[in-house]
Design a protein around this motif. Structure first.
Motif, mmCIF file in Angstrom:
data_model
loop_
_atom_site.group_PDB
_atom_site.id
_atom_site.type_symbol
_atom_site.label_atom_id
_atom_site.label_comp_id
_atom_site.label_asym_id
_atom_site.label_seq_id
_atom_site.Cartn_x
_atom_site.Cartn_y
_atom_site.Cartn_z
ATOM 1 N N SER A 242 33.479 52.090 73.040
ATOM 2 C CA SER A 242 32.941 50.779 73.401
ATOM 3 C C SER A 242 32.630 50.709 74.895
ATOM 4 O O SER A 242 33.429 51.173 75.716
ATOM 5 N N ILE A 243 31.474 50.150 75.224
ATOM 6 C CA ILE A 243 31.112 49.912 76.631
ATOM 7 C C ILE A 243 31.017 48.402 76.829
ATOM 8 O O ILE A 243 30.405 47.700 76.018
ATOM 9 N N VAL A 244 31.623 47.928 77.917
ATOM 10 C CA VAL A 244 31.592 46.491 78.234
ATOM 11 C C VAL A 244 31.070 46.323 79.651
ATOM 12 O O VAL A 244 31.524 47.014 80.564
ATOM 13 N N THR A 245 30.116 45.413 79.836
ATOM 14 C CA THR A 245 29.653 45.113 81.188
ATOM 15 C C THR A 245 29.866 43.633 81.490
ATOM 16 O O THR A 245 30.200 42.851 80.601
ATOM 17 N N LEU A 246 29.681 43.276 82.758
ATOM 18 C CA LEU A 246 29.936 41.904 83.204
ATOM 19 C C LEU A 246 28.656 41.247 83.664
ATOM 20 O O LEU A 246 27.937 41.795 84.498
ATOM 21 N N THR A 247 28.383 40.054 83.112
ATOM 22 C CA THR A 247 27.195 39.320 83.522
ATOM 23 C C THR A 247 27.569 37.901 83.911
ATOM 24 O O THR A 247 28.752 37.543 83.901
ATOM 25 N N TYR A 248 26.561 37.111 84.276
ATOM 26 C CA TYR A 248 26.800 35.730 84.720
ATOM 27 C C TYR A 248 25.649 34.836 84.248
ATOM 28 O O TYR A 248 24.513 35.292 84.092
ATOM 29 N N PHE A 249 25.973 33.589 84.041
ATOM 30 C CA PHE A 249 25.071 32.545 83.546
ATOM 31 C C PHE A 249 23.765 32.408 84.367
ATOM 32 O O PHE A 249 22.767 31.884 83.885
ATOM 33 N N GLY A 250 23.786 32.908 85.584
ATOM 34 C CA GLY A 250 22.576 32.903 86.418
ATOM 35 C C GLY A 250 21.448 33.727 85.817
ATOM 36 O O GLY A 250 20.315 33.698 86.307
ATOM 37 N N SER A 251 21.735 34.445 84.736
ATOM 38 C CA SER A 251 20.681 35.157 83.990
ATOM 39 C C SER A 251 19.835 34.186 83.179
ATOM 40 O O SER A 251 18.700 34.486 82.820
ATOM 41 N N GLU A 252 20.414 33.015 82.873
ATOM 42 C CA GLU A 252 19.738 32.066 81.970
ATOM 43 C C GLU A 252 19.251 30.811 82.677
ATOM 44 O O GLU A 252 18.333 30.160 82.218
ATOM 45 N N ARG A 253 19.963 30.405 83.729
ATOM 46 C CA ARG A 253 19.616 29.188 84.465
ATOM 47 C C ARG A 253 19.361 29.570 85.927
ATOM 48 O O ARG A 253 19.936 30.539 86.416
ATOM 49 N N ALA A 254 18.515 28.768 86.590
ATOM 50 C CA ALA A 254 18.202 29.037 87.995
ATOM 51 C C ALA A 254 19.316 28.467 88.874
ATOM 52 O O ALA A 254 19.309 27.302 89.254
#
Ligand code: NAD
Length: 252
Positions: free
Chosen positions: A138-150
């Motif tokens: 399994s590979i897990v990465t970290l993202t943030y809501f700034g991908s969807e909202r400005a």
């Protein structure tokens, strides 16, 4: 007693200090019985990591800006530890001047750098990592809501996170034949080294905290709990997804 991650070897990429989300992941995985290996970006960060993990054999240099550094790191891991069962990719970077003001003032170089380190690096890690990943893994990465909202000032990093989440979906499709699941965690805002690069990050953290269901920020240990689940055999049905661990901020 058998623990959730007993017998699993997990590579943690991205511990800068004890505030790092990667460190929250590491602690949760250790508590759950995993054996851990770590990569660090450069010599300066090695010193910081050694204070947390005083076992030099388990610490391997890997600058994701360089294919040869990634390939070399996976070769060393293979020689020292053999096959592994999971990778946590908790890495992002953009120049400070790109994380301020209007996105139309982004430079071509700054935009490309954010994409390279924060989004493309997952593909490069998957490419060199697949040779030493078990089936299943399994590979897990970290993202943030700034991908969807400005989100104010987040700019090129928001665009890089959107690309990262798309990378997760494409990698999940293509790595299924090797038995490798790929997922992302969209974590709520947490005060780490990376966040301090964003202009007015105090506002970003405050706004985010106010919108959690209980008025308190999500913690690195809560994010670590979700990462533990995703690398565990409990999550074999979770593929190519982005799971929110932000105490409801994205809903409210
Ligand atoms: N802190 C937050 O609010 C938050 C929220 C959601 C997602 N994230 C994401 O979590 C991940 C971890 O960040 P963090 O907040 O724990 O901050 P952090 O500063 O503790 O970790 C960032 C890590 O990226 C590593 N890195 C940067 N460039 C690299 C390179 N060229 N090669 C190898 N490593 C490199 C740094 O060495 C550091 O260990 C990042 O992807 C970040 O975008 C953070």
């Amino acid at each position: 007693m058998e623990k959730l991650l007993s017998g699993k070897k997990i590579l943690i990429m991205g511990v800068a200090n004890k505030r790092s989300i990667a460190w929250g992941c590491a602690q949760s995985m250790l508590d759950n019985g995993a054996e851990l290996i770590f990569t660090y970006q450069n010599e300066r960060l090695k010193k910081s990591l050694l204070r947390l993990i005083p076992d030099e054999q388990r610490l391997i240099e890997c600058d994701v800006a360089s294919d040869s550094s990634i390939e070399n790191a996976f070769n060393i891991i293979d020689q020292r530890f053999g096959k592994i069962d999971g990778i946590v990719h908790a890495i992002a970077y953009a120049n400070k001047e790109e994380l301020a003001g209007d996105i139309m003032n982004s430079s071509r170089e700054g935009y490309a750098l954010a994409q390279d380190i924060s989004a493309f690096s997952l593909i490069a890690v998957a490419k060199y990592g697949v040779a030493i990943l078990n089936n299943p893994a399994s590979i897990v990465t970290l993202t943030y809501f700034g991908s969807e909202r400005a989100i104010p000032n987040y700019n090129v990093m928001g665009v890089a996170k959107a690309a990262l989440e798309a990378n997760v979906r494409y990698l999940a499709r293509d790595m299924a034949k090797y038995g490798v699941r790929v997922n992302a965690i969209s974590a709520g805002a947490i005060k780490t080294l990376a966040v301090t690069g964003v202009k007015d990050h105090g506002d970003l953290l405050r706004l985010s905290e106010e919108r959690t269901v209980d008025g308190k920020s999500v913690t690195t240990s809560e994010v670590g709990g979700a990462a533990t689940f995703l690398v565990s055999d409990l999550a074999t049905g979770v593929v190519g997804d982005t799971i929110y661990v932000d105490k409801g901020v994205h809903l409210i």
